[in-house]
Design an enzyme around this catalytic site. Structure first.
Site, PDB file in Angstrom:
ATOM      1  N   TYR A 193       0.821  -1.208   0.000  1.00 40.67           N
ATOM      2  CA  TYR A 193       0.000   0.000   0.000  1.00 40.67           C
ATOM      3  C   TYR A 193       0.858   1.263   0.000  1.00 40.67           C
ATOM      4  O   TYR A 193       1.782   1.409   0.797  1.00 40.67           O
ATOM      5  CB  TYR A 193      -0.903  -0.004   1.235  1.00 40.67           C
ATOM      6  CG  TYR A 193      -1.993   1.039   1.214  1.00 40.67           C
ATOM      7  CD1 TYR A 193      -3.140   0.851   0.460  1.00 40.67           C
ATOM      8  CD2 TYR A 193      -1.880   2.198   1.958  1.00 40.67           C
ATOM      9  CE1 TYR A 193      -4.153   1.788   0.447  1.00 40.67           C
ATOM     10  CE2 TYR A 193      -2.882   3.146   1.962  1.00 40.67           C
ATOM     11  CZ  TYR A 193      -4.023   2.939   1.201  1.00 40.67           C
ATOM     12  OH  TYR A 193      -5.032   3.879   1.198  1.00 40.67           O
ATOM     13  N   SER A 218       1.706  -7.489   2.092  1.00 45.99           N
ATOM     14  CA  SER A 218       0.669  -6.590   2.591  1.00 45.99           C
ATOM     15  C   SER A 218      -0.430  -6.406   1.536  1.00 45.99           C
ATOM     16  O   SER A 218      -1.106  -7.376   1.176  1.00 45.99           O
ATOM     17  CB  SER A 218       1.295  -5.266   3.017  1.00 45.99           C
ATOM     18  OG  SER A 218       0.372  -4.489   3.725  1.00 45.99           O
ATOM     19  N   ASP A 230       1.457  -8.208  14.373  1.00 50.63           N
ATOM     20  CA  ASP A 230       1.165  -7.337  13.239  1.00 50.63           C
ATOM     21  C   ASP A 230      -0.092  -6.524  13.504  1.00 50.63           C
ATOM     22  O   ASP A 230      -1.206  -7.048  13.444  1.00 50.63           O
ATOM     23  CB  ASP A 230       1.006  -8.190  11.976  1.00 50.63           C
ATOM     24  CG  ASP A 230       0.909  -7.369  10.706  1.00 50.63           C
ATOM     25  OD1 ASP A 230       0.708  -6.145  10.793  1.00 50.63           O
ATOM     26  OD2 ASP A 230       1.033  -7.970   9.615  1.00 50.63           O
ATOM     27  N   HIS A 249       4.506  -5.821  11.201  1.00 52.56           N
ATOM     28  CA  HIS A 249       4.100  -5.931   9.799  1.00 52.56           C
ATOM     29  C   HIS A 249       5.265  -6.171   8.843  1.00 52.56           C
ATOM     30  O   HIS A 249       5.047  -6.474   7.672  1.00 52.56           O
ATOM     31  CB  HIS A 249       3.322  -4.679   9.392  1.00 52.56           C
ATOM     32  CG  HIS A 249       2.578  -4.826   8.109  1.00 52.56           C
ATOM     33  ND1 HIS A 249       1.743  -5.898   7.843  1.00 52.56           N
ATOM     34  CD2 HIS A 249       2.531  -4.035   6.998  1.00 52.56           C
ATOM     35  CE1 HIS A 249       1.223  -5.767   6.638  1.00 52.56           C
ATOM     36  NE2 HIS A 249       1.685  -4.653   6.103  1.00 52.56           N
TER      37      HIS A 249
END
Length: 351
Positions: free
Chosen positions: A92, A186, A272, A307
């Site tokens: 992202y 992700s 995460d 993450h």
């Protein structure tokens, strides 16, 4: 970051009841049919990068409703035969960046198609090159809520369609042998799952700490972006919750994971806060549940990571895992594959 989600034993058994729209398959079939009326490859131009061991092309292919999507295509130099292609989707806020930043898969002997992300590329990395030509009504800053009041207008519908079309493009590339694996971290991991469900004859899916899974749960479980973009949107656009939740049902990667048929390799990080581990396990545990297929699925677990997940360690696991499923003829055998679950503090789950 402390542990905040379900215990690992519960994650392994986590199989949430899903609320799929009745017309999900019809919606996606129509969306992809419209996209596929355009010839998939628009332009494939050679690029001089200064690298002598990797050849590069600047690719444009037709995405959602035929919109032009940019990509890099890289291959090991000097290989005359056709190769399988790894399609990579970007996290992202990032774009395809510079071609020389994507050397893992071509130096491992694969073709590599790196899809740019429409309308993104301004938060990290070295830029994106693909605008999102579709307008939207009021939206929170970021991409998540663009057009979110309807699945037909949702940005995520366009993005997932682009991902499916990237698979089509990879098969049409010069020097491609038709075998395709999809991967990403992700957001890229969520798009890999979506592509695996929307184009169920892909050969392999590798999704690292994937985003866009069990979205409604993630909104309530984490206060981190990008999920909180939806919260901020609804905090201002009161009364639109039903419309937004309906849209999210069409673009939840867990629903598409159920339709997949390919072998899959996931990763999850238990600390995460961006993509909570239970949302990742929801997609993993539901994988291929509706397709009638019985693929192999593996998940690498990183108990002490946020993450960033497994980072380069996960890349090594991926290399070994994919080599078993998409071998490249005529290349030097790189030797024994590392055992994925050997490093202390990690564990692999297989089904």
């Amino acid at each position: 970051m402390p542990l905040f989600d379900l215990p690992l034993a519960a994650l392994r058994e986590y199989l949430p009841t899903l609320d799929e729209p009745a017309d999900l398959d019809k919606f996606w079939a129509g969306t992809l049919d419209r996209a596929r009326t355009a010839e998939v490859l628009v332009e494939v131009l050679p690029v001089e990068t200064g690298l002598s061991l990797v050849e590069t092309w600047d690719v444009t292919f037709a995405g959602h409703d035929g919109a032009p999507i940019r990509a890099w295509y890289l291959r090991p130099a000097g290989i005359e035969g056709d190769l399988p292609v790894v399609v990579e989707f970007i996290g992202y806020g990032g774009g395809r960046s510079e071609a020389i930043e994507h050397l893992l898969w071509p130096t491992a002997g694969y073709g590599h198609l790196v899809m740019d992300t429409r309308g993104q590329g301004g938060r990290w990395g070295s830029r994106g090159d693909t605008p999102d030509p579709v307008g939207s009504g009021p939206a929170a800053p970021g991409s998540m809520t663009r057009g979110i009041d309807s699945p037909e207008t949702s940005y995520l519908t366009r993005l997932m369609t682009d991902a499916a079309r990237a698979v089509d493009a990879a098969r049409a590339l010069p020097g491609a042998d038709g075998r395709v694996a999809v991967t990403g971290n992700s957001q890229g991991g969520g798009l890999a799952i979506a592509a695996g469900g929307l184009v169920p004859d892909v050969d392999a899916v590798m999704a690292n700490v994937p985003f866009l899974c069990q979205i409604r749960r993630a909104i309530d479980l984490t206060d981190a972006d990008p999920y909180q973009e939806i919260v901020r949107y609804l905090a201002v656009n009161r009364g639109r919750e039903a419309a937004v939740e309906n849209t999210l049902r069409y673009v939840d990667a867990v629903h598409l994971a159920r339709r997949a048929r390919a072998d899959a390799l996931f990763s999850a990080a238990l600390r995460d806060m961006t993509c909570p581990p239970s949302t990742v396990f929801a997609a993993f545990n539901h994988w291929a549940g509706l397709s009638g297929a019985t693929p192999r699925k593996d998940i690498e677990i990183y108990p002490f990571n946020n993450h960033e997940g497994g980072a380069a360690t996960q890349n090594m696991v991926q290399l070994a895992w994919l080599r078993e499923r998409m071998p490249v003829a005529g290349l030097r055998n790189p030797g024994p594959a590392p055992t994925p679950s050997t490093p202390a503090g990690r564990g692999a789950s297989r089904a």
